[in-house]
Design an enzyme around this catalytic site. Structure first.
Site, PDB file in Angstrom:
ATOM      1  N   ASP A  40       3.326  -4.515   4.394  1.00  0.00           N
ATOM      2  CA  ASP A  40       2.961  -3.020   4.815  1.00  0.00           C
ATOM      3  C   ASP A  40       2.489  -3.095   6.189  1.00  0.00           C
ATOM      4  O   ASP A  40       3.017  -2.047   6.876  1.00  0.00           O
ATOM      5  CB  ASP A  40       1.628  -2.422   3.957  1.00  0.00           C
ATOM      6  CG  ASP A  40       1.020  -1.332   4.409  1.00  0.00           C
ATOM      7  OD1 ASP A  40       1.543  -0.289   4.341  1.00  0.00           O
ATOM      8  OD2 ASP A  40      -0.121  -1.269   5.070  1.00  0.00           O
ATOM      9  N   LYS A  66       4.256  -1.334   9.935  1.00  0.00           N
ATOM     10  CA  LYS A  66       3.774  -0.429  10.893  1.00  0.00           C
ATOM     11  C   LYS A  66       3.940  -1.074  12.284  1.00  0.00           C
ATOM     12  O   LYS A  66       4.185  -0.506  13.183  1.00  0.00           O
ATOM     13  CB  LYS A  66       2.121  -0.260  10.544  1.00  0.00           C
ATOM     14  CG  LYS A  66       1.950   0.400   9.193  1.00  0.00           C
ATOM     15  CD  LYS A  66       0.451   0.044   8.902  1.00  0.00           C
ATOM     16  CE  LYS A  66       0.048   0.837   7.620  1.00  0.00           C
ATOM     17  NZ  LYS A  66      -0.890   0.648   6.860  1.00  0.00           N
TER      18      LYS A  66
END
Lengths: 340, 340
Positions: free
Chosen positions: B220, B224
């Protein structure tokens, strides 16, 4: 864009350096080209030239501690107000010294510039803390902008964050570490120094002045709190309408005791609402070590904004510095004239 | 402004609630009035009405766990792509689930909407991490905006901060805590829990999923990091082009040992330049306790931006949440259509 510098100390010079350094990016990315037509400074003298002043020469001249007129242009005989009256400038950059009690001579400079139809960019806390509402109305009536990003956390973009990137949010509370000197002193006291020793270190490093009252008694933080109260919450109060306590009453043992309970003393400026009433204060507070403000050490500043949309958002950054504060003026200039 | 929701889960509902709650302020302060003409969701069904859908009814219906067509409008027979093709909307709101490997079906939705001349707002990391350059070019060619503030730190305005309030600055490095789940686990481990116990707590509080791989292996955060590398530094890499290590190799004793040396383990996503090369990584790092990132505890996120003008600026805030992520879409909508 034609600009005049009123005050050419550290901040004005910081901006001048950035204008030279960023010349091509400003033109390319924002369509901005600056011509400096006047510089007025009580210590460095004044020069004026409607055809344009060479900023590089001006910086080199003050670096040699020579008067501006001995190397950067023809001497201007009048004072700052005379220059503002005479200059056909688009923007007046006000960076004279802050007097938090009278806000002069900066307020007179700003009024005159707005009346002449100039946009105003300032880093001077006095006029904003004392006369924001009046100056803002005056600017609106004249259709010019009155910008002062650098007054709260130097170039760290607090006002822009509050006014733009938090669009449509309700700001419920603002609290922060708004004075780097006192935060530095508290950090050193936690490491074991006494207040007197920590203050002396702060003075050695240039964080604190010989007369440290404005910092250690909380007045500098109070000016910033008042600015935020006015600009963000629409308050009408003047700085000393709000309770203000500095750090002189905090002992090393109180700091150690707080630490043993998972807390850390910080000098906190706070603005909040009770019903329609805007409240504000500056006082030492024990911050829980798990809060982002507790981790802000040394001369750094930080603000935590509580909103109805995001909960708490904290921004941490420099609250002082030649380049940083000069940059705040550059960002305001881009806002006034930049095209994207 | 006519909008369609593609995906009406937590985020879409968060936005819908804000659109109702902020209706008057949006009209008054930004001249914005929204009409929802379609909602498509694989679980909640689809409704479509060019005359407008009542968002309050839509929210009430899904709250009762009923299909949208049983309470909020006429059932739409087609899929999301069919609705995008048929709807005469100004903005398509893409908030379907993130698939970081294929970025589908979101990428197809976004392409179709841009080709139809709609602006696109998304909180979906997949399409931005994998296809930002292509989608951004497509949007530019069509003269529409492609915005995704919510993909990095939910509503905490990181991209707006980077792209707007730091105007004319050179961003030298970005590093941050970009995953709340792993930061929560590390915080609990420092308090004495084992990795397994801390993970279980995170699952109990809903921070971690039953299959926690995307969080604990760093994927995750990597998505980003890839978004920031592309958007801020112009990189071309895909997520797994960059080294990525999660937190599963960090022991409680390593955390305690770091603490004894004045350090704290954080899972750090980092993007920087070496010459013209953009580098990026996700890995555990020992952060000095005096750094603002060290004080970011629990499920909170934070980013430190190093610039040539301000040194380090850190922003700390929520990195998840229904209301927070919904708010990121609202800010993007204001950017598209708001007048000041």
């Amino acid at each position: 864009m034609r600009i005049i510098f009123i005050g050419f100390g550290t901040v004005g010079q910081g901006l001048a350096e950035l204008l030279l350094e960023k010349k091509s990016i400003l033109l390319k990315e924002y369509g901005l080209d600056f011509t400096t037509i006047g510089i007025s400074d009580t210590l460095k003298g004044s020069i004026f030239n409607p055809e344009g002043i060479d900023l590089r020469k001006a910086l080199d001249t003050v670096k040699k501690e020579a008067p501006l007129s001995e190397g950067a242009g023809e001497k201007y005989p009048g004072d700052a107000l005379a220059m503002i009256q005479e200059a056909n400038a688009d923007v007046m950059l006000e960076a004279t010294y802050t007097d938090i009690k009278t806000a002069e001579p900066a307020t007179s400079h700003i009024k005159k510039a707005i009346e002449r139809g100039m946009h105003v960019v300032t880093t001077n806390k006095g006029p904003v803390a004392l006369y924001y509402n009046e100056l803002n109305s005056l600017a609106k009536n004249k259709g010019v902008q009155f910008l002062f990003e650098g007054t709260v956390m130097s170039g760290t973009p607090v006002l822009n964050l509050l006014r733009e990137t938090l669009a449509a949010s309700t700001i419920q509370e603002i609290k922060g570490i708004l004075n780097g000197t006192t935060n530095y002193i508290l950090t050193r006291m936690e490491e074991g120094l006494s207040y007197e020793e920590a203050l002396k270190k702060a003075q050695e490093f240039g964080y604190a002045e010989a007369m440290p009252d404005a910092d250690v008694l909380g007045w500098d933080a109070l000016a910033k709190v008042t600015i935020l109260a006015k600009v963000i919450f629409g308050a009408k109060g003047k700085p000393f309408d709000y309770p203000c306590e500095g750090i002189t009453g905090i002992s090393s043992s109180a700091i150690a005791d707080a630490k043993s309970r998972g807390k850390r003393f910080k000098l906190i400026g706070k603005i909040w609402k009770e019903g329609n009433l805007v409240k504000a204060s500056v006082e030492p507070a024990e911050i829980d070590l798990s809060h982002p403000l507790a981790g802000v050490m040394g001369a750094t500043n930080a603000i935590t904004i509580t909103t109805d949309t995001l909960g708490e958002v904290t921004i941490v950054g420099s609250g002082a510095g030649k380049r940083e504060t000069g940059y705040s003026m550059l960002v305001d200039l881009i806002k006034i004239g930049g095209q994207k």
